[in-house]
Every structure is written in structure tokens, then in C-alpha cells.
Scaffold this active site. Structure first.
Site, PDB file in Angstrom:
ATOM      1  N   ASP A 120      -2.994 -18.148   2.291  1.00 32.84           N
ATOM      2  CA  ASP A 120      -4.158 -18.796   1.678  1.00 32.84           C
ATOM      3  C   ASP A 120      -4.760 -19.825   2.636  1.00 32.84           C
ATOM      4  O   ASP A 120      -5.979 -19.930   2.784  1.00 32.84           O
ATOM      5  CB  ASP A 120      -3.800 -19.421   0.316  1.00 32.84           C
ATOM      6  N   ASP A 140      -5.245  -6.685   5.824  1.00 34.03           N
ATOM      7  CA  ASP A 140      -6.454  -5.989   5.379  1.00 34.03           C
ATOM      8  C   ASP A 140      -7.539  -7.028   5.064  1.00 34.03           C
ATOM      9  O   ASP A 140      -8.684  -6.938   5.523  1.00 34.03           O
ATOM     10  CB  ASP A 140      -6.102  -5.175   4.114  1.00 34.03           C
ATOM     11  N   TYR A 157       0.811  -1.216   0.000  1.00 35.78           N
ATOM     12  CA  TYR A 157       0.000   0.000   0.000  1.00 35.78           C
ATOM     13  C   TYR A 157       0.850   1.273   0.000  1.00 35.78           C
ATOM     14  O   TYR A 157       0.386   2.337  -0.376  1.00 35.78           O
ATOM     15  CB  TYR A 157      -0.961   0.023   1.196  1.00 35.78           C
ATOM     16  N   ASP A 170     -10.811  -8.313   7.617  1.00 37.37           N
ATOM     17  CA  ASP A 170     -12.199  -8.179   7.165  1.00 37.37           C
ATOM     18  C   ASP A 170     -12.926  -9.518   7.223  1.00 37.37           C
ATOM     19  O   ASP A 170     -14.099  -9.588   7.584  1.00 37.37           O
ATOM     20  CB  ASP A 170     -12.254  -7.612   5.742  1.00 37.37           C
ATOM     21  N   LYS A 199       3.496 -15.474   2.950  1.00 35.52           N
ATOM     22  CA  LYS A 199       3.444 -16.261   1.710  1.00 35.52           C
ATOM     23  C   LYS A 199       4.894 -16.556   1.321  1.00 35.52           C
ATOM     24  O   LYS A 199       5.368 -16.185   0.231  1.00 35.52           O
ATOM     25  CB  LYS A 199       2.703 -15.426   0.638  1.00 35.52           C
TER      26      LYS A 199
END
Ligand code: NAD
Length: 367
Positions: free
Chosen positions: A228, A252, A144, A256, A195
Site C-alpha cells: 500500500d 499486476d 492468479y 500498471d 504485505k
């Protein structure tokens, strides 16, 4: 007698509605505990655009700089949706605030009381005791904020966009330190999510977290998980986590997902802690509900104020060192809700109260 000096940025739509009630609860607690409140309200988001021409007015930023913490509502909504992306309330107010104060550590409790398991889209037999986990998201690094971040037209006429995922070891170490503190206050279990099978930044992330925990927190049980898999495990059995820590974009998305499985956004608070200290020598922070401005219910007096009230509790805990007061507020919210006073988002078709009555119930529980 302690003085709590903070900025109040209520924002737009339901922001001011829930903020009014959260401040009423705080004023009640302050009277009980002999705390002096010194807070100033300022415009932010759409209110900033309407009244000052920009989402984060200079006067608002100055006020925040002179405060020990920011109590934030939420910003944005249909009224400002047609503005260019860079001027949109969220992007032009929240991201600069995070950057200006280096608010690198986002702490989001994922809490669902046993009595509210029906609010979760998960089967209730997967969460018989509700949900009680914490997400720690790195907030000022990664995709970001990394540079370059641009869209260019290539010589062959094709168009290419680039975002850059970048992390420094020092950034990973400081968020790991926050995660260790959070884990120590709970079951001492920390899961780091990355990851590392694909991303270079994740390889550094995993190595750094492992070394940092080994060196500074031998008492913490550390595990690692690919992002994942973590997304699946959150939906399968959320309580297998206690505290998890992850980089900005993964956080993020996972936070959520966590909010969804916890039922209503109206119950979830968050803290974003800065690298700097406030005048009390404690972390400067921004405290806000996990949800947005809920334009669909704004102006009706039905929004759930609990997330904003719980954000006040987080502010007292982290930026003012008032742990016992924070626990009292959290317990009062829990008692009020589990005792049956509920706004429509958590009433499951049963009797629902409005924003003010919900806060009244919390105040009653505070005695
Ligand atoms: P939202 O979180 O505002 O609402 C999603 C759903 O949750 C709605 O049905 C809403 O009624 C409900 N909800 C949210 N908070 C609630 C509460 N306290 N009580 C009861 N129900 C509640 O998300 P959205 O509708 O996608 O976004 C609306 C606006 O908010 C957009 O402009 C978005 O950009 C902005 N937003 C701001 C922030 C922020 O300021 N941090 C965060 C998210 C979204």
C-alpha cells in the site's frame, strides 16, 4: 553468424500494425550486424479464435516450443468480448502460454525520457529527469494460479468464491535471483514489496528474499516496503526505486500504475522469462508491449510502434545474448523520440507522425 529463431505472434487490432514495423527495424539491424533471422508468424488471440477455433491454437503452441523466444503483440478486443470469460483471448492465450513455458519473471522497464515528462500525469517537478525504474513481477504463482479457485453455493444458499494465494520458497528464490541480476545491471538497489504485516505468503516472501540476498548478493542494497505504501511512493517519487520485485497480483497493479506515470503505453515494453533455457542456453522468453490492442486507434496507422520495437531489444538482450544490439536499438528509439519524431500519444498536440514514419525515424537513427 548468429541465427535468431523466434515465433512472431502479432495478435489483434494494433498488434499486427506495430509488429510489422518492429520486424522492419529488426531486419535493418540484422543486415547491419550480419544476424540471420529465422522467424515464423502464427495466429494467437482473436486471430486464433477466428482462424482455428481457439485463442492458442495447437500449431501456434508447437511453433513456440520449436523457437528460442516469442515476440508477442497483443490480443483481444470488442470483437470477442461476448465470449465466455474462459475463452477470452487474453485469458485463453496469454495465461496458458505463461503456464506452459513457466514464464515466471516479468520484467517491465518503467522509462520516461526527460523530454517526455509532459506525458506523465505526475507534476513534472517531481520527475525533472524523467523516470527510470524497473518492475520485476512474479508471474506464475500467487492468487492468479493458486488452487482451489472456485465459486460454490453453500448449504445455507449463500454463494462463496475462493482464490488461493500460495507461494513456495523456491518460487520466491528464483524471482529474487532475476531481480538481483536486474539490480546488478543498474544501481544495485532492490526493493522487495509485500504485505508481510497481514499475509502469510508475504511473511515467507520477506524472509526468503532477505536470506537469499544475504547469501548470494551482498553487493545489493535491499529494502522492503508494504504494497500500500509502495503504491503511494510510486506516485509521490517514483525514482526513489531502482528495481523493485513483488508477487503476481501486487505486480499486476503496481506495474500498471508505473505504466500510467510513465505517460504512454505506446512506449513501454516487457519481458517474461521462463524457467527453461532455449537452444542457446539462454532464458526462453516472451516479449511484448505493456499495452493492449488499442481498438480505438487500430487500422488508422497511428499506433506507436516503440513499445514493440523496445520489446525486440529485450528479446535480443535476454534470449539471444545480444546486449550491444539491444542497447543500439534502445538508443535509436530514444534519439528518434527525443529528436522530435513522435506519434500522437506522445506529441502533446504537436506534429504527430504515423506508425511507419516513427519506425523509419528509428531506422534512420540506427544508421
Ligand atoms: P489498451 O492498452 O489497448 O489501450 C489503452 C489506451 O492506450 C488506449 O487509448 C490506446 O489507444 C492507448 N494505447 C495503447 N497502446 C498504444 C500504442 N502502441 N500507441 C498509442 N496508443 C496506445 O487497453 P484497453 O483499451 O483497456 O484494452 C483493449 C484490448 O486489449 C482489450 O481487449 C484488452 O483485453 C486487451 N489487452 C491485451 C493485453 C495483452 O495482449 N497483453 C494487455 C492489455 C489489454
Amino acid at each position: 553468424m548468429s541465427t535468431l529463431k523466434f515465433a512472431v505472434l502479432a495478435g489483434d487490432y494494433i498488434g499486427p500494425e506495430v509488429m510489422t514495423e518492429a520486424l522492419r527495424v529488426l531486419e535493418h539491424v540484422a543486415r547491419q550486424e550480419n544476424l540471420t533471422l529465422s522467424y515464423t508468424k502464427a495466429d494467437v488471440g482473436g486471430a486464433g479464435i477466428d482462424n482455428h477455433g481457439k485463442a492458442l491454437p495447437d500449431s501456434t503452441l508447437k511453433l513456440c516450443e520449436q523457437s528460442d523466444a516469442i515476440l508477442f503483440g497483443s490480443v483481444g478486443g470488442p470483437k470477442w468480448e461476448n465470449l465466455p470469460p474462459k475463452e477470452q483471448p487474453e485469458r485463453a492465450a496469454l495465461l496458458p502460454l505463461r503456464k506452459h513455458f513457466t514464464l515466471f519473471a516479468n520484467i517491465r522497464p518503467g522509462l520516461l525520457y526527460r523530454e517526455l515528462t509532459d506525458a506523465s500525469p505526475l507534476k513534472t517537478d517531481r520527475i525533472p529527469e524523467g523516470i527510470d525504474i524497473v518492475c520485476i513481477r512474479e508471474l506464475t504463482g500467487g492468487l492468479y494460479f493458486g488452487q482451489p479457485k472456485q465459486t460454490t453455493t453453500l448449504p445455507d444458499g449463500d454463494v462463496q468464491a475462493v482464490d488461493t494465494m500460495v507461494y513456495r520458497k523456491s518460487e520466491i528464490e528464483r524471482i529474487t535471483a532475476t531481480a538481483i541480476t536486474a539490480a546488478r545491471a543498474r544501481k544495485k538497489r532492490l526493493c522487495s514489496i509485500d504485505k508481510a504485516n497481514v499475509l502469510e505468503t508475504s511473511v515467507l516472501w520477506r524472509k526468503t528474499v532477505t536470506e537469499f540476498v544475504a547469501k548470494h548478493a551482498a553487493d545489493i542494497e535491499l529494502s522492503h516496503m508494504y504494497v500500500d505504501n509502495a503504491a503511494m511512493q510510486l506516485a509521490r517519487n517514483p525514482n526513489q526505486f531502482d528495481v523493485f520485485v513483488t508477487e503476481n497480483m501486487f505486480g499486476d497493479i503496481l506495474s500498471d500504475e508505473m505504466a500510467v506515470i510513465c505517460g504512454s503505453l505506446g512506449m513501454l515494453s516487457s519481458a517474461s522469462l521462463g524457467a527453461g533455457q532455449n537452444s542457446l542456453g539462454l532464458p526462453f522468453g516472451l516479449y511484448e508491449p505493456a499495452g493492449g490492442t488499442a481498438p480505438d486507434i487500430a487500422g488508422k496507422g497511428v499506433a506507436n510502434p516503440c513499445a514493440q520495437i523496445l520489446s525486440v531489444a529485450l528479446m535480443l538482450r535476454f534470449s539471444f545474448g545480444l546486449e550491444k544490439t539491444a542497447v543500439r536499438i534502445e538508443a535509436a528509439v530514444k534519439k528518434a523520440v527525443t529528436g522530435g519524431t513522435r506519434t500522437s500519444d506522445i506529441a502533446f498536440g504537436g506534429k504527430a507522425v504515423g506508425t511507419k514514419a516513427m519506425a523509419d525515424a528509428v531506422i534512420r537513427e540506427l544508421g
